[in-house]
Scaffold this active site. Sequence first.
Site, PDB file in Angstrom:
ATOM      1  CD  GLN A 207       6.483  -8.883  -8.675  1.00  0.00           C
ATOM      2  OE1 GLN A 207       7.085  -7.969  -9.456  1.00  0.00           O
ATOM      3  NE2 GLN A 207       6.030  -8.668  -7.775  1.00  0.00           N
ATOM      4  CD  GLU A 242       1.619  -5.267  -7.343  1.00  0.00           C
ATOM      5  OE1 GLU A 242       2.722  -4.890  -6.726  1.00  0.00           O
ATOM      6  OE2 GLU A 242       0.483  -5.239  -6.624  1.00  0.00           O
ATOM      7  NE  ARG A 320       2.563  -1.343   1.730  1.00  0.00           N
ATOM      8  CZ  ARG A 320       2.353  -2.226   2.688  1.00  0.00           C
ATOM      9  NH1 ARG A 320       3.295  -2.433   3.709  1.00  0.00           N
ATOM     10  NH2 ARG A 320       1.447  -3.135   2.993  1.00  0.00           N
ATOM     11  CG  PHE A 354       3.515  -1.193  -2.686  1.00  0.00           C
ATOM     12  CD1 PHE A 354       3.545  -1.410  -3.998  1.00  0.00           C
ATOM     13  CD2 PHE A 354       2.426  -0.442  -2.331  1.00  0.00           C
ATOM     14  CE1 PHE A 354       2.526  -1.426  -4.600  1.00  0.00           C
ATOM     15  CE2 PHE A 354       1.168  -0.491  -2.939  1.00  0.00           C
ATOM     16  CZ  PHE A 354       1.270  -1.067  -4.343  1.00  0.00           C
ATOM     17  CB  THR A 451      -3.377  -0.544   2.461  1.00  0.00           C
ATOM     18  OG1 THR A 451      -2.739  -0.308   1.050  1.00  0.00           O
ATOM     19  CG2 THR A 451      -1.962  -0.512   3.435  1.00  0.00           C
ATOM     20  CB  ALA A 520       1.791  -6.561  -0.042  1.00  0.00           C
ATOM     21  CD  GLU A 722       6.761  -5.322  -0.106  1.00  0.00           C
ATOM     22  OE1 GLU A 722       6.092  -5.737   0.910  1.00  0.00           O
ATOM     23  OE2 GLU A 722       6.480  -4.356  -0.680  1.00  0.00           O
TER      24      GLU A 722
END
Lengths: 773, 164
Positions: A207, A242, A320, A354, A451, A520, A722
């Site tokens: 990813q 990721e 998160r 996440f 973030t 995200a 998500e």
Amino acid sequence: MRATVSIRGGAHTPEPHESAVGHVTGSAPYTDDIPEPVGTLHACLGLSEIAHGRIVSMDLDAVRAAPGVVAVLTAADIPGANDISPTGLGDDPVFPTDTVAYHGQPLFAVVAETRDQARRAAALARIACDPLPAILGVEAALDAGAPDVTPPLTLARGDAEAALQAAPHRLQGRMRIGGQDHMYLEGQIAFAIPGEDGTLTVHCSTQHPAEAQQMVAQVLGLPFNAVTVQVRRMGGGFGGKETQMNLFAAVAALAATRLDRPVKLRPDRDQDMIATGKRHDFVADYDVGFDAEGRIQAVDARLAARCGFSADLSGPVTDRALFHADNGYFYPHVRLASRPLKTNTVSNTAFRGFGGPQGAVVAERIVEEIAFALGEDPLTIRQRNFYGPGRDVTPYHQRVEDNILPRLVAELEASSDYRARRAAILDFNAQGGVARRGIALTPVKFGISFTATWYNQAGALVHIYKDGSVGLNHGGTEMGQGLFTKVAQVVASALQVDLARIRVTATATDKVPNTSATAASSGADLNGMAALDACRKLKARLVAFASDRWDVAADAVAFAPNEVRVGDAAIPFDAFVKEAYMARVALSATGFYKTPKIHWDRANGQGRPFYYFAYGAAVSEVEIDTLAGEYQVTRTDILHDVGRSLNPAIDLGQVEGGFVQGMGWLTTEELWWDADGRLRTHAPSTYKIPLASDRPRRFNVALADWSENREMTIRRSKAVGEPPIILAISVVEALSMAVASVADYRVCPRLDTPVTPERVLMAVEGLRAAGDG
Amino acid sequence: MTDVTMTVNGKAVTRSVPDTMLLSDFLREELRLTGTHIGCDTSQCGACVVHLDGKAVKSCTALAVACDGARVTTIEGLATGGVLHPMQKAFNDNHGLQCGFCTTGMIMTGVDMVNRYRAAGRTLDEAAIRHELEGNICRCTGYHNIVKAISQAAAEMAAPQAAE
């Protein structure tokens, strides 16, 4: 007239996935399907068999001597940095040199002529270690005073302690929330092919190609421009690719460089599950004060997470979790603290949501506790606590500006006939049978943006070829979520050409550089805007050309479906493009986008980390067997907010699939480490993701068709990847109601997740035993 | 090494292969039929389902040498003359896929279940489809559109021999 014709496959239409025909015919290749050049070798990792210890010796002679073995690679063979930590903390070695930090940690790689030979050889290693004490779980880590892998976060507003003491009612509780394996159907894989002059290309299921490129470069001691990482598609990612591909990419690249031959590394499913990170499991301790109506006065909560042996992405994940520990509710006074705990287990990583889903679970548990304490319908308590005008500041001091959740929930409450069904279920349960039912409506509010503010940027590349066909490339990766389809639809609408004219090519670091992870939920937001920016540049050049060429005002040039209007004339798009080419117009453009408005001051816990919020709500009904603990989700109704959908068919698929994946996380998927730190659920034989038969018997899913993003996102759509995971909390709460019925709803069952049939049975037995006693 | 002869997607093929070679590896590596996917290596996920003498099998469970003389149909052999099989078309029409990795196995299983139910004169309703899919896992879709696709194809598949 042609004016009424529109392009085929533009934005907001339910186009099939761009690779759908390739997928149904088996002709869409994944990394393992790329033809192997002559001389391709295969690597296999050798894994640690203890959870924590000092390495005394690594006897790899038998590995080297095994049939077909070409090389054995250890830390000593790494020419650059022995580190693949994604946040640059230097705590994530490719291969450890002195200390084993978890059971299953890769210690070396063997490269052989065939994959079978490599796997057989890897098993011949003799590793001697002096064992050290191993801390495995969250509670053990808390009890032992284990360190954090990365600095924790505190969010605070108002005076939580004083408000808790002043509140008319107050309760405390602890909830354990399990982790989750990604179980992407295509496992990790990297295939490195050496190129000229010390360069190499790595085909990798990832990813985050730019990060894989960076890690390969730093492990090999190369500049980034010597490494190309490419991925056309993944067979699922869900966050598991990721950062977790870094190891495989680095090892395949290391071997290919050392041996100057192509090397493929595809772990088997067991190694994949043992050696790669998972969703964080949490232990949450909460303290809530509320009034007689159930309105929350203050919340003080600590969310402690198992992070494994290294930081990986645990900092932003646990952040998160705090950002979502309000879910949709206003906390007048609040203090939320994270503990990203170091443990001797595989390093936990990104997983769809996440940390957000874990935070939302805590918020819903708090509301559920209040409802049980007051004997109210939990939905009533939810609705009394929603954000709204004057009650709209989050624990991180961002205001909730749109406040569409009350409307969305009210619509679902009505369309699902929630109140009447709940009344009927209360009647059913009052008959006292073996079967008990439960129903729950839970909301979703999910903050959209990375973030890490600098991650909110994207690049794209659009070519118009002189035959009128369009080439599209961007930094986002396709893992099944339909990103390539959506961005192509955006381009089709921008250029006013049929979708069939547009070909999306593999994500590659030599096409669009310095990209962010496709994560995200941001893929379409960021890459769609970047592609649109490229289209605007191209259109501006083409308008200028046409205005000049046909001597008309710029506003007399318009892009109509598959043609360009120039004054009163209509020129077919391909003919127009050919004219532009002959007039030497540049027909290729890069596009760029960065999300506006966002900022975040982590040290002070204040800012606007999210550009906007996506919302949703689900009602689930369950029936449990109180003698066996087994249960069925009999019906789920979902209303979900995707703004103005770029592709309603793809978005519905994300909502349905996300809900079921979330349901798996919260009900059947149980990660089990034994006392020695060995993962015992490392294959689908023991690790149970939902099957077709587990999906709710009735499943009504709708998008909130009235919603438009109030922010200037790509065509006013909203991110969808998500948030739907969080819809599955409705199943947990419905199970909780069914369980609670055996004690007449006097006690909140405080179910930990996953709520396996075993846990349901134990909770029923526990409540009954308490009632008898 | 042992000589193996099979009819794969209507074509006779002969290869000399190790006795331990799995049918899945034989198809992918010897014949480059990469539409048969390896998901779990352990006969759990169903991504590698093919038809062996007209019946669905997980090709990672079968040894290539044990299939000597057999008739094998893979996903690549399902469409005829460039026209999608009704099951393939139904997965496309119903958005019955996301990442696509399970899709080929799902389709081969779907064709097999329709054929079996038809041969036995049984009705393949939604509950039956869900039950029959217990050997095929999908991580993306939540199965909703997969079940819809198989239902549609079952209605469209005119004759029981449509798979072969």
